[in-house]
Design a protein around this motif. Structure first.
Motif, PDB file in Angstrom:
ATOM      1  N   THR A  52       6.347   7.719  -0.340  1.00 41.68           N
ATOM      2  CA  THR A  52       5.275   8.014   0.615  1.00 41.68           C
ATOM      3  C   THR A  52       5.457   9.399   1.226  1.00 41.68           C
ATOM      4  O   THR A  52       4.507  10.191   1.284  1.00 41.68           O
ATOM      5  CB  THR A  52       5.227   6.933   1.721  1.00 41.68           C
ATOM      6  OG1 THR A  52       4.864   5.701   1.108  1.00 41.68           O
ATOM      7  CG2 THR A  52       4.229   7.273   2.804  1.00 41.68           C
ATOM      8  N   GLN A 101      -1.000   3.971   2.595  1.00 41.09           N
ATOM      9  CA  GLN A 101      -0.336   2.688   2.356  1.00 41.09           C
ATOM     10  C   GLN A 101      -0.823   1.602   3.313  1.00 41.09           C
ATOM     11  O   GLN A 101      -0.896   0.451   2.943  1.00 41.09           O
ATOM     12  CB  GLN A 101       1.180   2.870   2.487  1.00 41.09           C
ATOM     13  CG  GLN A 101       1.982   1.719   1.934  1.00 41.09           C
ATOM     14  CD  GLN A 101       3.458   2.086   1.735  1.00 41.09           C
ATOM     15  OE1 GLN A 101       3.897   3.165   2.109  1.00 41.09           O
ATOM     16  NE2 GLN A 101       4.216   1.188   1.153  1.00 41.09           N
ATOM     17  N   ASP A 183      -1.458   5.405  -2.315  1.00 38.76           N
ATOM     18  CA  ASP A 183      -0.168   4.800  -2.002  1.00 38.76           C
ATOM     19  C   ASP A 183      -0.344   3.279  -1.962  1.00 38.76           C
ATOM     20  O   ASP A 183      -0.940   2.767  -1.017  1.00 38.76           O
ATOM     21  CB  ASP A 183       0.299   5.349  -0.647  1.00 38.76           C
ATOM     22  CG  ASP A 183       1.784   5.164  -0.427  1.00 38.76           C
ATOM     23  OD1 ASP A 183       2.423   4.471  -1.231  1.00 38.76           O
ATOM     24  OD2 ASP A 183       2.298   5.721   0.569  1.00 38.76           O
TER      25      ASP A 183
HETATM   26 MG   LIG Z   1       5.814   4.024   0.868  1.00 45.22          MG
END
Ligand SMILES: [Mg+2]
Ligand SMILES: Nc1ncnc2c1ncn2[C@@H]1O[C@H](COP(=O)(O)OP(=O)(O)OP(=O)(O)O)[C@@H](O)[C@H]1O
Length: 330
Positions: A52, A101, A183
């Motif tokens: 990330t 994410q 993500d």
């Molecule tokens: Mg991550």
């Protein structure tokens, strides 16, 4: 026409650190890779390996305390790592867009879905809200949300988790970007919707040369969709190469361990799944040697004293393992 033979994005030797209690801790070390138009690049690796942070650093959306220490991110002749914030804003969303994410925290709870979806079109394409609405409706339909016209007037709390994730994907596609960095974009989606979204992205790849950088723990999706794979371990890219090589002949022992931990049809029922013994190293301790050495089944003396550079293993392929050093004899 997009030139598909020139890299769309080139990340060179990127290092990022995060300040923890005032002390900077190196999170990414010398990350390098290229993405070509129309390509799906999968980014895999254990939780905490820096996937990330690596994605966020491309468009400099790093969390507070994190900063790029060195390296460059070349996109259309510009180094995004050094570009003034003002200019970078023109790239985010329009040229390179992100699917974060955590979709739940990325949508504004007090604004309608329509307003949030229209925002990138208003900002980058200069449309008014009413001009942007028909495009928003189409986008929602494309990501499989029915009754799209009425849905635009609703708020995030009226949408399920999977639907919110689809709204995030629609937002990322709104301005026709060159590259979408996603993500874990499909984790909250059931397999049918997941396939539908990935099919949509595949169609856009063919049509417009859209490139996708896909961070995922799902190696099944990587096998089906990825052209190229980056394997992250402890903030480094320990292996990179075409997806078929990654699955057929992985070069790095960590990649092999990752693939071995996948359940197989031939496994005996009731037998425990294979895991990678031990834990990844803490970013705080700066040990010499290969970061995977303490867990590596193929470790030898040198691995504990010096960190391996990348050794080329073929066309666009490389592995940071001493076993790949030219002249290495087992
Ligand atoms: Mg991550
Ligand atoms: N906001 C933050 N502040 C401080 N440290 C952070 C922050 N976000 C991530 N880190 C640290 O950076 C390292 C890499 O984290 P990152 O989130 O990139 O991992 P990841 O590979 O995406 O993991 P996952 O698969 O769980 O999403 C970890 O050690 C993490 O603790």
């Amino acid at each position: 026409m997009t030139d598909r033979t020139a890299p769309l994005l080139e990340v060179r030797d990127l290092s990022v650190s995060v300040a923890r209690d005032g002390t900077p801790t190196r999170i990414l070390r010398g990350v390098s890779y290229r993405i070509y138009p129309g390509e799906t690049l999968a980014i895999v690796g254990e939780s905490g390996s820096g996937k990330t942070i690596g994605a966020l650093s491309v468009v400099r959306l790093l969390p507070p305390g994190a900063k790029i220490d060195s390296g460059s991110v070349l996109y259309k002749g510009k180094d995004l790592a050094a570009l003034p914030e003002e200019e970078l804003r023109g790239v985010r969303g329009a040229g390179i867009s992100m699917v974060f994410q955590e979709p739940m925290t990325s949508l504004n709870p007090v604004l309608t879905i329509g307003l949030q979806l229209a925002e990138p079109l208003m900002e980058h394409k200069g449309l008014s809200y009413s001009e942007a609405l028909p495009a928003c409706e189409k986008l929602l339909e494309k990501v499989g949300i029915t009754d799209a016209g009425n849905r635009l007037a609703q708020y995030p709390h009226n949408f399920s988790g999977g639907m919110r994730q689809r709204v995030m994907i629609a937002m990322a596609l709104a301005c026709g970007p060159d590259l979408v960095i996603a993500d874990e974009p499909t984790t909250a989606l059931d397999v049918t919707v997941q396939a539908q979204i990935l099919d949509l992205v595949d169609a856009l790849k063919k049509e417009s040369g859209l490139a996708l950088a896909l961070i995922t723990h799902n190696l099944g999706i990587v096998a089906q969709r990825a052209d190229y794979v980056l394997v992250f371990y402890a903030g480094r890219v320990v292996e990179r190469g075409p997806a078929e090589h990654f699955f057929k002949s992985p070069s790095h022992p960590y990649s092999r361990a990752l693939l071995n931990s996948l359940p197989k049809m031939s496994d005996n029922p009731g037998e425990p799944l294979k895991t990678i013994e031990g834990l990844p190293p803490s970013f705080d301790e700066d040990l010499p040697g290969c970061p995977f050495a303490p867990r590596c089944p193929e470790v030898f003396d040198k691995c504990r004293s010096a960190e391996p550079p990348e050794f080329r293993t073929g066309e666009r392929r490389g592995s940071k393992c001493w076993r790949g050093e030219p002249g290495f004899k087992p």
